[in-house]
Motif scaffolding. Structure first.
Motif, PDB file in Angstrom:
ATOM      1  N   GLY A 285      99.084 -32.967 -43.172  1.00 39.52           N
ATOM      2  CA  GLY A 285      97.742 -32.476 -43.417  1.00 39.52           C
ATOM      3  C   GLY A 285      97.152 -31.726 -42.237  1.00 39.52           C
ATOM      4  O   GLY A 285      97.528 -31.927 -41.084  1.00 39.52           O
ATOM      5  N   ARG A 286      96.201 -30.868 -42.541  1.00 38.28           N
ATOM      6  CA  ARG A 286      95.601 -29.994 -41.538  1.00 38.28           C
ATOM      7  C   ARG A 286      94.696 -30.772 -40.581  1.00 38.28           C
ATOM      8  O   ARG A 286      94.791 -30.634 -39.360  1.00 38.28           O
ATOM      9  N   ARG A 287      93.785 -31.549 -41.165  1.00 37.04           N
ATOM     10  CA  ARG A 287      92.788 -32.261 -40.361  1.00 37.04           C
ATOM     11  C   ARG A 287      93.437 -33.234 -39.381  1.00 37.04           C
ATOM     12  O   ARG A 287      93.119 -33.254 -38.192  1.00 37.04           O
ATOM     13  N   LYS A 288      94.348 -34.054 -39.875  1.00 38.88           N
ATOM     14  CA  LYS A 288      94.944 -35.099 -39.045  1.00 38.88           C
ATOM     15  C   LYS A 288      95.682 -34.513 -37.846  1.00 38.88           C
ATOM     16  O   LYS A 288      95.497 -34.953 -36.702  1.00 38.88           O
ATOM     17  N   ILE A 289      96.526 -33.518 -38.087  1.00 37.48           N
ATOM     18  CA  ILE A 289      97.326 -32.956 -36.992  1.00 37.48           C
ATOM     19  C   ILE A 289      96.456 -32.160 -36.031  1.00 37.48           C
ATOM     20  O   ILE A 289      96.677 -32.191 -34.808  1.00 37.48           O
ATOM     21  N   LEU A 290      95.441 -31.461 -36.548  1.00 38.53           N
ATOM     22  CA  LEU A 290      94.537 -30.733 -35.649  1.00 38.53           C
ATOM     23  C   LEU A 290      93.796 -31.707 -34.740  1.00 38.53           C
ATOM     24  O   LEU A 290      93.683 -31.470 -33.530  1.00 38.53           O
ATOM     25  N   LEU A 291      93.304 -32.808 -35.295  1.00 42.51           N
ATOM     26  CA  LEU A 291      92.588 -33.790 -34.478  1.00 42.51           C
ATOM     27  C   LEU A 291      93.514 -34.433 -33.442  1.00 42.51           C
ATOM     28  O   LEU A 291      93.134 -34.591 -32.279  1.00 42.51           O
TER      29      LEU A 291
END
Length: 384
Positions: free
Chosen positions: A68-74
């Motif tokens: 997922g985008r959110r998890k890896i970006l965070l």
């Protein structure tokens, strides 16, 4: 309104990568004195960054597609924060180099995540417009970095500058944590990563063409960046301050091109416009070969045209890539970024090596190669 807010939010994450690469370059002599080391060792803290930055594009792409985008970006940006803390606490050059490497590992997540989120949120021309905003902020990064770092560092010093960066970055991470939803988990979450996903991107006709064009454009761009001070000094006897001003037309016109791209693309099919903007960018290289030695005015006109045509082209590439390889959008973005960022390394090396043969000859050879690249991509990116 919410989607456009998210475009700016994630594009700022991509902005941090090139911004952090260059933000303390005006302070390099001070850093060498502070750490009691050579200028070569201090320069290594800058030059090592883009190498790691490019390599990590290949790592983050599959991770973002899978988790997922959110998890890896965070997680990636949190890693960058911890590395920035390490940079701030560094008291010898070896420690600074290690944490700069780790800073690049974490900071590189923004480029892949931002393009992937934008690809999730928009379709068609709206995606091109959003990609233009992304390219605008990324283009601002390497230019604003030294301005910000020079201003703050000159007044407060190197380590206070690092603490200011840590505070700003932490605040931004909190904003992401609060504001950014997941935009793509339903796409491919749970699929196992396989090396063949990289080869699938490289085997795709449009993927091949966009990667080839990206490498060519970034190589020419960074050759221009590395040659510009020598051209300004040798041909036009400009001072360092006057030479620095020469970079402004390139950056400003690149930003204008990125902004204009979306509205123009309403009237032109994206593949046709991609080929047309590549031709314009190639012509700008030919003009650099022919007119940049004539006068300083023509040099400014040529580099401005180059920046504008490059700004027109880049959003089209990322939008088309996101559309054509939507199922593995982040992986495709990572592969594309990895290869085009090689131009950041190839360009300066070629520029420095071939400059003694004359910069007009360099740009003429680049134009011939560029023309061949345009012929190749024209045959492979077929207008719909």
């Amino acid at each position: 309104m919410r989607k456009h807010y998210l475009v700016y939010l994630v594009s700022i994450a991509a902005f941090f990568g090139p911004f952090v690469q260059t933000f303390y370059t005006p302070l390099l002599p001070e850093v060498a004195e502070l750490f009691r080391t050579s200028s070569t060792a201090v320069s290594l803290t800058i030059s090592v960054y883009p190498i790691i930055f490019a390599f990590m594009q290949l790592i983050y792409g599959p991770l973002i597609d899978k988790y997922g985008r959110r998890k890896i970006l965070l997680l990636g940006f949190l890693f960058y924060l911890l590395a920035t803390l390490g940079v701030s606490l560094s008291d010898h050059i070896e420690m600074l180099i290690v944490f700069r490497i780790l800073q690049a590992v974490g900071g590189s997540v923004g480029s892949v995540a931002a393009l992937t989120v934008i690809g999730d949120l928009f379709e068609g021309n709206r995606r091109v417009r959003a990609m233009g905003i992304y390219q605008m902020l990324v283009a601002l990064g390497p230019g604003l970095g030294p301005v910000f770092g020079g201003y703050v560092g000159e007044r407060f010093g190197f380590h206070p500058l690092l603490w200011v960066m840590l505070a700003i970055s932490t605040l931004y991470w909190l904003v992401i944590y609060i504001s950014l939803p997941e935009t793509g988990m339903n796409k491919v979450a749970g699929e196992r990563f396989a090396i063949r996903q990289f080869s699938d991107v490289l085997a795709h006709r449009s993927g091949q063409s966009l990667i080839l064009l990206g490498i060519m454009q970034y190589t020419v761009f960074y050759i221009l960046i590395i040659l510009l001070p020598s051209i300004a000094t040798d041909a036009y006897r400009l001072s360092p301050t006057e030479t620095g001003v020469l970079y402004l037309p390139v950056s400003i016109c690149l930003i204008i091109g990125s902004i204009v791209c979306g509205p123009v693309q309403v009237y032109i099919e994206i593949r046709r416009m991609l080929i047309a903007t590549a031709v314009l960018n190639g012509v700008s290289v030919l003009l650099l070969a022919m007119l940049s030695p004539v006068s300083l005015t023509w040099l400014v006109v040529c580099i401005s045209f180059f920046g504008f045509s490059l700004g027109l082209s880049l959003p089209l590439q990322t939008a088309l890539l996101s559309s054509e390889l939507s199922r593995m959008r982040a992986t495709a973005t990572g592969v594309y970024n990895f290869f085009r960022y090689q131009g950041m390394t190839i360009g300066p090396v070629l520029g420095a090596y071939f400059y003694p043969f004359g910069y007009s000859s360099i740009f003429l050879i680049l134009f011939i190669i560029y023309a061949l690249v345009i012929v190749i991509i024209s045959s492979r990116v077929t207008p719909a």
